[in-house]
Design a protein around this motif. Structure first.
Motif, PDB file in Angstrom:
ATOM      1  N   GLY A  88       0.843  -1.198   0.000  1.00  0.00           N
ATOM      2  CA  GLY A  88       0.000   0.000   0.000  1.00  0.00           C
ATOM      3  C   GLY A  88       0.871   1.238   0.000  1.00  0.00           C
ATOM      4  N   ALA A  89       0.386   2.296  -0.631  1.00  0.00           N
ATOM      5  CA  ALA A  89       1.149   3.547  -0.698  1.00  0.00           C
ATOM      6  C   ALA A  89       1.376   4.113   0.702  1.00  0.00           C
ATOM      7  CB  ALA A  89       0.380   4.552  -1.568  1.00  0.00           C
ATOM      8  N   PRO A  90       2.352   5.021   0.854  1.00  0.00           N
ATOM      9  CA  PRO A  90       2.578   5.632   2.176  1.00  0.00           C
ATOM     10  C   PRO A  90       1.313   6.303   2.701  1.00  0.00           C
ATOM     11  CG  PRO A  90       4.360   6.195   0.660  1.00  0.00           C
ATOM     12  CD  PRO A  90       3.308   5.508  -0.157  1.00  0.00           C
ATOM     13  N   GLY A  91       1.107   6.196   4.033  1.00  0.00           N
ATOM     14  CA  GLY A  91      -0.021   6.879   4.664  1.00  0.00           C
ATOM     15  C   GLY A  91      -1.361   6.197   4.479  1.00  0.00           C
ATOM     16  N   THR A  92      -1.346   4.904   4.090  1.00  0.00           N
ATOM     17  CA  THR A  92      -2.625   4.194   3.930  1.00  0.00           C
ATOM     18  C   THR A  92      -2.963   3.333   5.142  1.00  0.00           C
ATOM     19  OG1 THR A  92      -1.462   2.521   2.598  1.00  0.00           O
ATOM     20  CG2 THR A  92      -2.687   4.204   1.395  1.00  0.00           C
ATOM     21  N   GLY A  93      -2.120   3.395   6.186  1.00  0.00           N
ATOM     22  CA  GLY A  93      -2.479   2.748   7.449  1.00  0.00           C
ATOM     23  C   GLY A  93      -1.867   1.382   7.706  1.00  0.00           C
ATOM     24  N   LYS A  94      -0.890   0.969   6.906  1.00  0.00           N
ATOM     25  CA  LYS A  94      -0.302  -0.376   7.059  1.00  0.00           C
ATOM     26  C   LYS A  94       0.362  -0.537   8.429  1.00  0.00           C
ATOM     27  CE  LYS A  94       2.563   0.071   3.622  1.00  0.00           C
ATOM     28  NZ  LYS A  94       2.311   1.508   3.323  1.00  0.00           N
ATOM     29  N   THR A  95       1.312   0.344   8.714  1.00  0.00           N
ATOM     30  CA  THR A  95       2.060   0.245   9.974  1.00  0.00           C
ATOM     31  C   THR A  95       1.151   0.503  11.171  1.00  0.00           C
ATOM     32  OG1 THR A  95       4.037   0.997   8.805  1.00  0.00           O
ATOM     33  CG2 THR A  95       4.106   1.079  11.206  1.00  0.00           C
ATOM     34  N   ALA A  96       0.252   1.490  11.029  1.00  0.00           N
ATOM     35  CA  ALA A  96      -0.668   1.814  12.134  1.00  0.00           C
ATOM     36  C   ALA A  96      -1.550   0.616  12.471  1.00  0.00           C
ATOM     37  CB  ALA A  96      -1.531   3.020  11.761  1.00  0.00           C
ATOM     38  N   CYS A  97      -2.069  -0.067  11.439  1.00  0.00           N
ATOM     39  CA  CYS A  97      -2.929  -1.236  11.677  1.00  0.00           C
ATOM     40  C   CYS A  97      -2.156  -2.352  12.369  1.00  0.00           C
ATOM     41  CB  CYS A  97      -3.507  -1.753  10.354  1.00  0.00           C
ATOM     42  SG  CYS A  97      -4.947  -0.835   9.788  1.00  0.00           S
ATOM     43  N   LEU A  98      -0.959  -2.627  11.879  1.00  0.00           N
ATOM     44  CA  LEU A  98      -0.186  -3.714  12.479  1.00  0.00           C
ATOM     45  C   LEU A  98       0.207  -3.373  13.912  1.00  0.00           C
ATOM     46  CD1 LEU A  98       0.675  -6.506  11.527  1.00  0.00           C
ATOM     47  CD2 LEU A  98       2.939  -5.595  11.195  1.00  0.00           C
ATOM     48  N   SER A  99       0.592  -2.122  14.150  1.00  0.00           N
ATOM     49  CA  SER A  99       0.955  -1.695  15.511  1.00  0.00           C
ATOM     50  C   SER A  99      -0.239  -1.824  16.456  1.00  0.00           C
ATOM     51  CB  SER A  99       1.441  -0.240  15.500  1.00  0.00           C
ATOM     52  OG  SER A  99       2.547  -0.106  14.649  1.00  0.00           O
ATOM     53  N   ARG A 100      -1.428  -1.430  15.957  1.00  0.00           N
ATOM     54  CA  ARG A 100      -2.652  -1.520  16.765  1.00  0.00           C
ATOM     55  C   ARG A 100      -2.942  -2.972  17.143  1.00  0.00           C
ATOM     56  NH1 ARG A 100      -4.389   1.741  19.862  1.00  0.00           N
ATOM     57  NH2 ARG A 100      -4.451  -0.035  21.235  1.00  0.00           N
ATOM     58  N   ILE A 101      -2.801  -3.878  16.161  1.00  0.00           N
ATOM     59  CA  ILE A 101      -3.093  -5.292  16.409  1.00  0.00           C
ATOM     60  C   ILE A 101      -2.080  -5.897  17.381  1.00  0.00           C
ATOM     61  CG2 ILE A 101      -3.061  -7.586  15.321  1.00  0.00           C
ATOM     62  CD1 ILE A 101      -4.466  -6.257  12.919  1.00  0.00           C
ATOM     63  N   LEU A 102      -0.804  -5.541  17.233  1.00  0.00           N
ATOM     64  CA  LEU A 102       0.216  -6.071  18.150  1.00  0.00           C
ATOM     65  C   LEU A 102      -0.064  -5.615  19.586  1.00  0.00           C
ATOM     66  CD1 LEU A 102       3.522  -5.755  16.056  1.00  0.00           C
ATOM     67  CD2 LEU A 102       2.162  -7.813  16.487  1.00  0.00           C
ATOM     68  N   LEU A 103      -0.593  -4.397  19.739  1.00  0.00           N
ATOM     69  CA  LEU A 103      -0.978  -3.911  21.069  1.00  0.00           C
ATOM     70  C   LEU A 103      -2.209  -4.653  21.589  1.00  0.00           C
ATOM     71  CD1 LEU A 103      -0.556  -0.036  20.656  1.00  0.00           C
ATOM     72  CD2 LEU A 103       0.735  -1.485  22.227  1.00  0.00           C
ATOM     73  N   ASP A 104      -3.217  -4.765  20.714  1.00  0.00           N
ATOM     74  CA  ASP A 104      -4.492  -5.375  21.134  1.00  0.00           C
ATOM     75  C   ASP A 104      -4.355  -6.872  21.401  1.00  0.00           C
ATOM     76  OD1 ASP A 104      -5.620  -2.914  20.850  1.00  0.00           O
ATOM     77  OD2 ASP A 104      -6.655  -3.330  18.961  1.00  0.00           O
ATOM     78  N   CYS A 105      -3.452  -7.544  20.669  1.00  0.00           N
ATOM     79  CA  CYS A 105      -3.326  -9.004  20.786  1.00  0.00           C
ATOM     80  C   CYS A 105      -2.110  -9.417  21.617  1.00  0.00           C
ATOM     81  CB  CYS A 105      -3.231  -9.640  19.388  1.00  0.00           C
ATOM     82  SG  CYS A 105      -4.693  -9.372  18.381  1.00  0.00           S
ATOM     83  N   LYS A 106      -1.619  -8.480  22.436  1.00  0.00           N
ATOM     84  CA  LYS A 106      -0.410  -8.746  23.228  1.00  0.00           C
ATOM     85  C   LYS A 106      -0.533 -10.037  24.047  1.00  0.00           C
ATOM     86  CE  LYS A 106       2.023  -5.170  24.822  1.00  0.00           C
ATOM     87  NZ  LYS A 106       2.348  -4.014  25.676  1.00  0.00           N
ATOM     88  N   ASP A 107      -1.699 -10.234  24.679  1.00  0.00           N
ATOM     89  CA  ASP A 107      -1.889 -11.431  25.515  1.00  0.00           C
ATOM     90  C   ASP A 107      -1.897 -12.701  24.663  1.00  0.00           C
ATOM     91  OD1 ASP A 107      -1.970  -9.811  27.687  1.00  0.00           O
ATOM     92  OD2 ASP A 107      -4.152  -9.821  27.902  1.00  0.00           O
ATOM     93  N   GLU A 108      -2.585 -12.644  23.517  1.00  0.00           N
ATOM     94  CA  GLU A 108      -2.651 -13.821  22.635  1.00  0.00           C
ATOM     95  C   GLU A 108      -1.274 -14.197  22.096  1.00  0.00           C
ATOM     96  OE1 GLU A 108      -5.931 -14.051  19.680  1.00  0.00           O
ATOM     97  OE2 GLU A 108      -6.535 -12.124  20.516  1.00  0.00           O
ATOM     98  N   LEU A 109      -0.433 -13.174  21.861  1.00  0.00           N
ATOM     99  CA  LEU A 109       0.895 -13.425  21.272  1.00  0.00           C
ATOM    100  C   LEU A 109       1.983 -13.595  22.331  1.00  0.00           C
ATOM    101  CD1 LEU A 109       0.720 -10.723  18.441  1.00  0.00           C
ATOM    102  CD2 LEU A 109       0.406 -13.192  18.168  1.00  0.00           C
ATOM    103  N   ALA A 110       1.576 -13.605  23.594  1.00  0.00           N
ATOM    104  CA  ALA A 110       2.553 -13.652  24.693  1.00  0.00           C
ATOM    105  C   ALA A 110       3.426 -14.906  24.655  1.00  0.00           C
ATOM    106  CB  ALA A 110       1.834 -13.554  26.033  1.00  0.00           C
ATOM    107  N   GLY A 111       2.897 -15.998  24.123  1.00  0.00           N
ATOM    108  CA  GLY A 111       3.666 -17.247  24.083  1.00  0.00           C
ATOM    109  C   GLY A 111       4.654 -17.326  22.945  1.00  0.00           C
TER     110      GLY A 111
END
Length: 265
Positions: free
Chosen positions: A53-76
């Protein structure tokens, strides 16, 4: 927090391109990435995902948000996030990953052998997120090819997520992988934001500032229309509005300074 400082300071703060709590118009993309991580990392299956996706379309923001939200699921699992812009060369990705995995520094074939041994040994899943992946393009594309081959190694415990601007990076660089469709990366494309989506993003951000709106809806729509016509880049739209707030702030400040004192000549 939006509640501190003058209304102009608050407005400039909310218009910064930080990771927001809610990502507007990216529900589908968030769902795809979340499902991929659950299926592979949590399901202990090696695999790869290529996000374009072109710059500023939310790729990094989406992945960062998911890594924060799924921290417990990814803890292992072990999560490694690298921005490839910070590497001095494409080959620099290998020692950077090795360091994150606690391996001693080693160059060349020996370093690669240790890395592959570590990634195929028993242990927790490894989630490797490579932002600005197009920085790893090299002669013969050996670096990218090696990275996307890792999840296919027997016993591999690697899940690779690559983010880049180019839609055709996998076609250009990984044609050899495409010949074996079973292991080729899943693809997810982020389209540019539309005028309506950019307007909603700007309204949502500035809606966090109490009091009368600093920039009216017509101004926000004008900005969204101009940016969507060129790039659909949300960061650019936020930046334009932040500068507009700075102009308004300076005008108000100069008017305040020029006001005559009560009872003065």
């Amino acid at each position: 927090l939006p509640g501190t400082g003058t209304c102009y300071q608050q407005a400039k703060r909310v218009l910064h391109a930080a990771v927001p709590d809610r990502l507007h118009a990216r529900e589908r993309e968030l769902g795809v990435i979340r499902q991929f991580l659950r299926e592979y990392v949590c399901g202990r299956r090696p695999g790869s995902l290529y996000v374009s996706g072109a710059p500023g379309t939310g790729k990094t923001a989406c992945l960062s948000r998911i890594l924060l939200d799924c921290k417990d699921e990814l803890a292992g699992s072990k999560t490694i996030v690298l921005n490839c812009m910070s590497l001095s060369s494409p080959q620099g990705v290998f020692p950077a990953v090795a360091q994150q995995l606690g391996l001693p520094a080693a160059d060349g074939r020996e370093g690669m052998r240790r890395l592959e041994e570590r990634l195929t040994a028993k242990g927790p899943m490894v989630l490797l997120v490579l932002d600005e992946l197009d920085q790893l393009e090299s002669k013969g594309q050996d670096v990218l090819y090696t990275l996307f081959e890792w999840p296919r190694l027997p016993g591999s415990r690697l899940v690779l997520v690559g983010l880049a601007n180019a839609l055709d990076l996998t076609d250009r660089s990984l044609a050899r992988l495409g010949a074996r469709t079973a292991g080729s990366p899943r693809l997810l494309h982020f389209p540019p934001y539309t005028r309506e989506q950019l307007t909603a993003i700007l309204q949502e951000r500035l809606g966090q500032v109490a009091g009368d709106p600093i920039l009216d809806d017509a101004a926000l729509q004008f900005c969204a229309r101009k940016v969507s016509a060129v790039s659909g880049d949300a960061r650019k739209a936020l930046d334009v509005c932040r500068r507009a707030v700075e102009v308004v702030e300076l005008e108000v400040r100069s008017q305040t300074l020029l006001k005559p004192l009560p009872g003065g000549e």
